[in-house]
Design a protein around this motif. Sequence first.
Motif, PDB file in Angstrom:
ATOM      1  N   ASP A  51      47.782  35.040  35.694  1.00  0.00           N
ATOM      2  CA  ASP A  51      47.095  34.754  34.434  1.00  0.00           C
ATOM      3  C   ASP A  51      45.606  34.539  34.649  1.00  0.00           C
ATOM      4  OD1 ASP A  51      49.513  34.962  33.159  1.00  0.00           O
ATOM      5  OD2 ASP A  51      49.841  32.801  32.956  1.00  0.00           O
ATOM      6  N   LYS A  52      45.258  33.888  35.755  1.00  0.00           N
ATOM      7  CA  LYS A  52      43.842  33.703  36.081  1.00  0.00           C
ATOM      8  C   LYS A  52      43.171  35.050  36.347  1.00  0.00           C
ATOM      9  CE  LYS A  52      42.850  29.126  36.692  1.00  0.00           C
ATOM     10  NZ  LYS A  52      41.595  28.400  36.459  1.00  0.00           N
ATOM     11  N   TYR A  96      42.491  36.893  33.178  1.00  0.00           N
ATOM     12  CA  TYR A  96      41.324  36.332  32.489  1.00  0.00           C
ATOM     13  C   TYR A  96      40.030  36.796  33.151  1.00  0.00           C
ATOM     14  CZ  TYR A  96      37.717  32.918  31.320  1.00  0.00           C
ATOM     15  OH  TYR A  96      36.533  32.335  30.942  1.00  0.00           O
ATOM     16  N   GLU A 104      36.843  39.011  31.727  1.00  0.00           N
ATOM     17  CA  GLU A 104      35.449  38.569  31.811  1.00  0.00           C
ATOM     18  C   GLU A 104      34.581  39.607  32.521  1.00  0.00           C
ATOM     19  OE1 GLU A 104      33.702  35.839  30.646  1.00  0.00           O
ATOM     20  OE2 GLU A 104      35.506  35.565  29.426  1.00  0.00           O
TER      21      GLU A 104
END
Length: 345
Positions: A272-273, A276, A280
């Motif tokens: 999940d990181k 993300y 970005e």
Amino acid sequence: MTPNARFLEFIKDITPSATTNSRSVSAHTSVRDAITSDDDFKNEVKRTFLGGSYKRKTAIRPVKKGDDTERPDIDIYVVVNGSTSPASSDYKTPDDLIEELYSALNRNRKTLGITKITRNRCSIAISTNKADMDVSPILERNDEGYYRIGNRNTGEWYLTDPEEHTNWSAKVNADANMRFNPMVKMVKWNRREFPTKNKHPKSIALEALIAKHIDRNESHYGQILHDTFNEIVDHYSTYRDLDLCPTLDDPAIENGDLLNGVTGEVFSAFYDKIEYFRDEASKALAAEDQDIATKHWRRILGDRFPSTKASKSDSSIGMQEAATMSPLTFPSAPSTPPNKPADFA
């Protein structure tokens, strides 16, 4: 697109300094000399060598602990006499090896300036004013060609080959036009700045994951970051949907799994990181305003990523890249056995 020079500036900043490297050499040399010259232990020692991210040149600048000087982490391996077979006259348990090494280091505590010494499951952790070091006793290569490292808590033996991990890392770096090591440093810095609750995957597992998914032909580090994250997101989406942890081949151990023992929950948090950060990076690459792009890069790499005003000119790229991409000379944790416990370090 954000100039590559700003990424090169960042990579140089997060790379251990010449002073740190000098302290590292002094620290591990003193420890290795003490081990091989200790009257009660030297006959048990065949040789010592370095491993981990320090040796693989994928380490990042150390964290300053309070008012203490920044101390790097170094892995030292001590090949000792012994056998895993109870029928052998040279039979030793993992605990035997740990205790013998602990005693040798403790006898030299004052000379080495050791401020802390702790028995871990597979190593002795020591701290000096120059470095933190994990010193691991291992048995010589077996018939299959692997070293063995023991767990003093369970009595288990694991196959390992930190030397081959070093060779593998150097080859991947060369194949990626010397951009693999800097990429690993950036992802490790990202993990330090924005950690998940559990640190896995880390060390050699994280490096193997990057090696599997990095674009070895791309030259712009911002694009490499995005594409690597995107490959990980695409490749493991089904595992994330099912909340499972995939397997990851150990480049040094046949049939070894570097993610053995890592739970689906832990891998999902990591995934999940990464998703993300991929998003970005997409926003940063698409931004025409460099101040906006910098905002997105800092959400991935932290506030040490250089601002627009602080960045170097594009004309300095070649010179900086040559300085940053030095040959392999400079680890983090001991090499990962295929059936290691999840929090083995």
